[in-house]
Design a protein around this motif. Sequence first.
Motif, PDB file in Angstrom:
ATOM      1  N   PHE A 135       0.602  -0.644  -0.188  1.00  0.00           N
ATOM      2  CA  PHE A 135      -0.332  -0.398   0.071  1.00  0.00           C
ATOM      3  C   PHE A 135       0.808   1.064  -0.259  1.00  0.00           C
ATOM      4  N   SER A 136       2.256   0.820   0.856  1.00  0.00           N
ATOM      5  CA  SER A 136       2.807   2.751   1.050  1.00  0.00           C
ATOM      6  C   SER A 136       3.283   2.360  -0.523  1.00  0.00           C
ATOM      7  N   ALA A 137       3.745   1.339  -1.278  1.00  0.00           N
ATOM      8  CA  ALA A 137       4.018   1.938  -2.891  1.00  0.00           C
ATOM      9  C   ALA A 137       3.641   2.421  -3.459  1.00  0.00           C
ATOM     10  N   HIS A 138       2.087   3.431  -3.449  1.00  0.00           N
ATOM     11  CA  HIS A 138       1.212   4.400  -4.489  1.00  0.00           C
ATOM     12  C   HIS A 138       1.032   5.217  -3.675  1.00  0.00           C
TER      13      HIS A 138
ATOM     14  N   SER B 287     -19.629  14.678 -18.395  1.00  0.00           N
ATOM     15  CA  SER B 287     -18.671  13.412 -18.775  1.00  0.00           C
ATOM     16  C   SER B 287     -18.546  13.263 -17.594  1.00  0.00           C
ATOM     17  N   ALA B 288     -18.359  11.957 -17.397  1.00  0.00           N
ATOM     18  CA  ALA B 288     -16.995  11.131 -16.538  1.00  0.00           C
ATOM     19  C   ALA B 288     -16.025  11.395 -16.504  1.00  0.00           C
ATOM     20  N   ALA B 289     -15.271  11.969 -15.152  1.00  0.00           N
ATOM     21  CA  ALA B 289     -14.110  12.185 -15.157  1.00  0.00           C
ATOM     22  C   ALA B 289     -13.379  11.378 -14.673  1.00  0.00           C
ATOM     23  N   SER B 290     -11.559  10.945 -14.552  1.00  0.00           N
ATOM     24  CA  SER B 290     -11.196  10.119 -14.925  1.00  0.00           C
ATOM     25  C   SER B 290     -11.363   9.312 -13.721  1.00  0.00           C
ATOM     26  N   THR B 291     -11.071   7.982 -13.220  1.00  0.00           N
ATOM     27  CA  THR B 291     -11.074   6.873 -12.327  1.00  0.00           C
ATOM     28  C   THR B 291     -10.228   7.316 -11.032  1.00  0.00           C
ATOM     29  N   GLY B 292      -8.959   7.834 -12.129  1.00  0.00           N
ATOM     30  CA  GLY B 292      -7.473   8.050 -11.085  1.00  0.00           C
ATOM     31  C   GLY B 292      -8.127   9.741 -10.091  1.00  0.00           C
ATOM     32  N   THR B 293      -9.139  10.646 -10.745  1.00  0.00           N
ATOM     33  CA  THR B 293      -9.010  12.586 -10.124  1.00  0.00           C
ATOM     34  C   THR B 293     -10.018  11.326  -9.149  1.00  0.00           C
ATOM     35  N   ALA B 294     -10.997  10.899  -9.451  1.00  0.00           N
ATOM     36  CA  ALA B 294     -12.294  10.229  -8.870  1.00  0.00           C
ATOM     37  C   ALA B 294     -11.407   9.664  -7.165  1.00  0.00           C
TER      38      ALA B 294
ATOM     39  N   VAL C 279      -3.009  14.080   5.888  1.00  0.00           N
ATOM     40  CA  VAL C 279      -1.621  13.222   5.307  1.00  0.00           C
ATOM     41  C   VAL C 279      -1.885  12.786   4.073  1.00  0.00           C
ATOM     42  N   LEU C 280      -2.847  12.632   3.239  1.00  0.00           N
ATOM     43  CA  LEU C 280      -2.630  12.804   1.742  1.00  0.00           C
ATOM     44  C   LEU C 280      -2.623  13.565   1.400  1.00  0.00           C
ATOM     45  N   ALA C 281      -2.611  14.012   0.316  1.00  0.00           N
ATOM     46  CA  ALA C 281      -2.283  15.757   0.026  1.00  0.00           C
ATOM     47  C   ALA C 281      -3.824  15.190  -1.368  1.00  0.00           C
ATOM     48  N   CYS C 282      -4.481  16.904  -1.093  1.00  0.00           N
ATOM     49  CA  CYS C 282      -5.717  16.803  -1.843  1.00  0.00           C
ATOM     50  C   CYS C 282      -5.833  17.366  -3.555  1.00  0.00           C
ATOM     51  N   ILE C 283      -6.874  17.604  -3.758  1.00  0.00           N
ATOM     52  CA  ILE C 283      -6.836  17.784  -5.537  1.00  0.00           C
ATOM     53  C   ILE C 283      -7.816  18.758  -5.843  1.00  0.00           C
ATOM     54  N   SER C 284      -8.005  19.495  -6.924  1.00  0.00           N
ATOM     55  CA  SER C 284      -8.192  20.121  -7.081  1.00  0.00           C
ATOM     56  C   SER C 284      -9.361  19.649  -8.392  1.00  0.00           C
TER      57      SER C 284
ATOM     58  N   ASN D  89      -1.597  24.132   5.121  1.00  0.00           N
ATOM     59  CA  ASN D  89      -2.265  22.394   6.099  1.00  0.00           C
ATOM     60  C   ASN D  89      -4.043  22.424   5.166  1.00  0.00           C
ATOM     61  N   SER D  90      -4.515  22.627   4.518  1.00  0.00           N
ATOM     62  CA  SER D  90      -5.553  21.820   4.290  1.00  0.00           C
ATOM     63  C   SER D  90      -5.352  22.271   3.137  1.00  0.00           C
ATOM     64  N   ARG D  91      -4.346  21.718   2.202  1.00  0.00           N
ATOM     65  CA  ARG D  91      -4.221  21.273   0.848  1.00  0.00           C
ATOM     66  C   ARG D  91      -2.863  20.305   0.727  1.00  0.00           C
ATOM     67  N   HIS D  92      -1.999  20.687   1.664  1.00  0.00           N
ATOM     68  CA  HIS D  92      -0.639  19.712   1.755  1.00  0.00           C
ATOM     69  C   HIS D  92      -0.867  18.334   2.088  1.00  0.00           C
ATOM     70  N   GLY D  93      -0.296  17.844   1.242  1.00  0.00           N
ATOM     71  CA  GLY D  93      -0.198  16.574   2.805  1.00  0.00           C
ATOM     72  C   GLY D  93       1.031  15.628   2.975  1.00  0.00           C
ATOM     73  N   LEU D  94       1.732  14.553   3.704  1.00  0.00           N
ATOM     74  CA  LEU D  94       2.332  14.129   3.952  1.00  0.00           C
ATOM     75  C   LEU D  94       2.625  13.236   2.924  1.00  0.00           C
ATOM     76  N   TYR D  95       1.963  13.117   1.929  1.00  0.00           N
ATOM     77  CA  TYR D  95       2.314  11.644   0.561  1.00  0.00           C
ATOM     78  C   TYR D  95       1.396  12.566  -0.461  1.00  0.00           C
ATOM     79  N   GLY D  96       1.962  12.350  -1.372  1.00  0.00           N
ATOM     80  CA  GLY D  96       0.713  13.143  -2.686  1.00  0.00           C
ATOM     81  C   GLY D  96       0.040  11.153  -3.462  1.00  0.00           C
ATOM     82  N   THR D  97      -0.471  11.490  -3.976  1.00  0.00           N
ATOM     83  CA  THR D  97      -1.506  10.209  -4.628  1.00  0.00           C
ATOM     84  C   THR D  97      -1.646  10.177  -6.075  1.00  0.00           C
ATOM     85  N   ASP D  98      -0.431  10.873  -6.764  1.00  0.00           N
ATOM     86  CA  ASP D  98      -0.568  10.603  -7.976  1.00  0.00           C
ATOM     87  C   ASP D  98      -0.511   9.257  -9.076  1.00  0.00           C
ATOM     88  N   THR D  99       0.477   8.319  -7.655  1.00  0.00           N
ATOM     89  CA  THR D  99       0.943   7.325  -7.591  1.00  0.00           C
ATOM     90  C   THR D  99      -0.385   6.396  -7.946  1.00  0.00           C
TER      91      THR D  99
END
Length: 410
Positions: A112-115, A226-233, A243-248, A149-159
């Motif tokens: 899980f940590s690899a993502h 239309s549907a967003a990308s599944t990764g974005t959702a 903890v996990l960075a939020c997205i816009s 504090n509100s938008r950044h996190g320790l980890y990003g979720t792009d992967t």
Amino acid sequence: MKREALREQTNLRNPSLNQEQEPQSLLMASHSCCLPEQQVQSPDPSKLDLIISSGGAAAVLGGTGSLAACELAGLSKFRRIGGVSGGSIVAILSAAGLPASQLLRMTLESSFSAHLKPEHGSMFWVRKLLGCSLKRELAPEHIRQDQVNSRHGLYGTDTLGHFVEQKVAEGLCKDGSCNSQAASSALWPDSFWTMATTKTGAQVVFDADGVHHIDLDGTRTVLSASAASTGTAIRASCTIPGVLACISYKGIWLYDGALSRDGICPVGLQIRNFGATASNIIACRIGEDLHRPVSGRLHSLARKVWKVDPEFHWGPETEGVIECRPQIDHVHTLKFKLSEDEKWLAILLGFEATLSQLALHGILQGARQDKARSLLRCLGFWRDCIPSPLGARQTLAERAECCFREHGLF
């Protein structure tokens, strides 16, 4: 007598394992091979919906076990299947057509940590901490407005987003016709939905028909036809503030779907937005982190900071919902490094809790019920002999994998 003798032999081999120290939630009671008799009217299988709650790694593992139980009962497709936060990951993969056996192998083999990738270096956080006084840093009104504090996190979720898009493409395009990244990101399973939350408490719902913003007063705004990308959702729904960075999305910052007014298992949204009937909803409710020391405090702080809703409901609270509540106490939301034994225990807890409810509601019947009983017996006779500490010798993983393989689920 044989069970007691076997337990005594195990305690001799493992002095640290005694009745007081033995985990209290090792699957179900010793009679778990006896599924409950049907006590309520059986719903129409073609009209069933499935929701998997939040809960981080516990939701992924428990949700996988729940999906394996549903497949054993003959439920391979649902009218609607959705989830929030960690539960959305396995929900979308199932909606894409990945069988339970593949989901099991994937969750067991994946790290899980690899993502999750570090979003910033340590000096970034040192500078931010030194730049604010302690009093200012702890003030909720400051945290609410502070972009770090509100938008950044320790980890990003792009992967994580790329991983989900790849696996969804594998499920929907088994003929190999969707190999490009552009094609993969455009795919969306017809029956799947997930949801994220805004700072104002609104819900942003992602499904095959597009993206909709639903305010607290019920006002709906179409953000995308239309549907967003599944990764974005998935990334939007899985955000853990801090903890996990939020997205816009469309200029709106999105946060964990479990922070909405419908709680960690949003049955209310399923009923209001998708016309579901309570008695046709199977709700796998896993996340209970409010009662846990670290992740529970983070979750409570996030709700106070974002002021999502004055009353926090864990849901589901609608009468008649088929509610599965596996007690996964050994895996909390922020625990990403797990042994095979720890993973299997969480999977089995979700599996057995769901089987019990499916039998109770008359969904698990006939030959499938006999197969379920056989599998539970296979899993049951050694239950009192799980080694301590969990995962020390991978005994649980080896036996569970063997039983599932014998019954065609692995």
